[in-house]
Design an enzyme around this catalytic site. Sequence first.
Site, short mmCIF file in Angstrom:
data_model
loop_
_atom_site.label_atom_id
_atom_site.label_comp_id
_atom_site.label_asym_id
_atom_site.label_seq_id
_atom_site.Cartn_x
_atom_site.Cartn_y
_atom_site.Cartn_z
N LYS A 55 0.81 -1.22 0.00
CA LYS A 55 0.00 0.00 0.00
C LYS A 55 0.85 1.28 0.00
CE LYS A 55 -4.14 -2.01 2.00
NZ LYS A 55 -5.20 -1.93 3.01
N ASP A 115 -9.95 2.65 2.14
CA ASP A 115 -10.04 1.84 3.37
C ASP A 115 -10.84 2.57 4.44
OD1 ASP A 115 -8.71 -0.46 2.57
OD2 ASP A 115 -6.74 0.35 3.06
N TYR A 166 -11.43 -10.55 9.84
CA TYR A 166 -12.59 -11.35 9.40
C TYR A 166 -12.29 -12.85 9.29
CZ TYR A 166 -10.57 -10.67 4.73
OH TYR A 166 -9.72 -10.61 3.67
#
Length: 281
Positions: free
Chosen positions: A71, A108, A223
């Site tokens: 990123k 994000d 998650y």
Amino acid sequence: MKISGRTQLFAIIGDPVIHSLSPAMQNAWMQAAGIDAVYVPLGIAEEGAERAFAGLRGLGLKGANVTTPHKERAARAADVHDVAVRKLHAANVLTWENDGTLVAFNTDWAGVSGAFDEATPDWRGKTQVALVIGAGGAGRAAVWGLAEAGVANVVVCNRTFPGAEASARLVGGMAVPWAELGEAFANADVIVNATSLGMIGKEQFDWPIERAKQSAIVMDSVYAPRETALLKAAKARGLKTIDGLGMLLHQGAMAFELWFDQRPDIAVGRAALEAAFAERT
Ligand code: ATR
């Protein structure tokens, strides 16, 4: 899906990308919208990544998502940056314009606010204090998203205090030492875990959930597992919880909108994510 010479090419760039759920979600949205495009995982190792990034320019990609560990590199490689990339020094969305200009965006932060909006539409009016735990890329994006959503007091708690200070500074928020996490839980209207604590294969943690307000909303950026120990404990206390698929879904929705100038169908994306997630586990 029919692929021709006209099919536009999109990718998720990262390492690893083999378990990424983004291809399932983005391809489902592209198909549902009748767009002639395909979205593929593109693994680029850290070693030699600068060369690989330079090479992407001539490859004919229209756009990409970027994930760990690229990123920051993606932000550096781009010619043009949106305000969030300039602030967060990290990009998770790229577009290549026809003249080759590489534009970097960060969505994000919108994953966080979008997931709160979807789960509890009235949360903005009720949130005076938001606690973000963690100060890495996910933590900084959460801080930015909460401030963008109008939360007046953003509090950052991180194992390493200077990280908390740097993240809080982005939005004029407050940094809290790790030893005061319990007190931070007690004061927060929303709580976001943006650390890797609770992730499968990572360290587990005894969260001070008993200190949280009964009205607090608890979100986890993790998650895998879907129901982390934090969310389980929050649920057991009757608190509202939001799992990590929400952030993934809403950052992806904003990426789709940037590429195609239309909102994707959130329900289609969620169904694709759920199916891909179920298949994976
Ligand atoms: P990401 O980009 O996904 O946010 P990162 O930049 O590696 O990943 O950040 C990981 C975050 O999880 C950091 O806030 C890190 O805390 P430090 O800044 O102190 O390293 C936090 N983290 C990781 N392992 C942790 C642990 N065992 N206990 C507490 N925090 C932890």
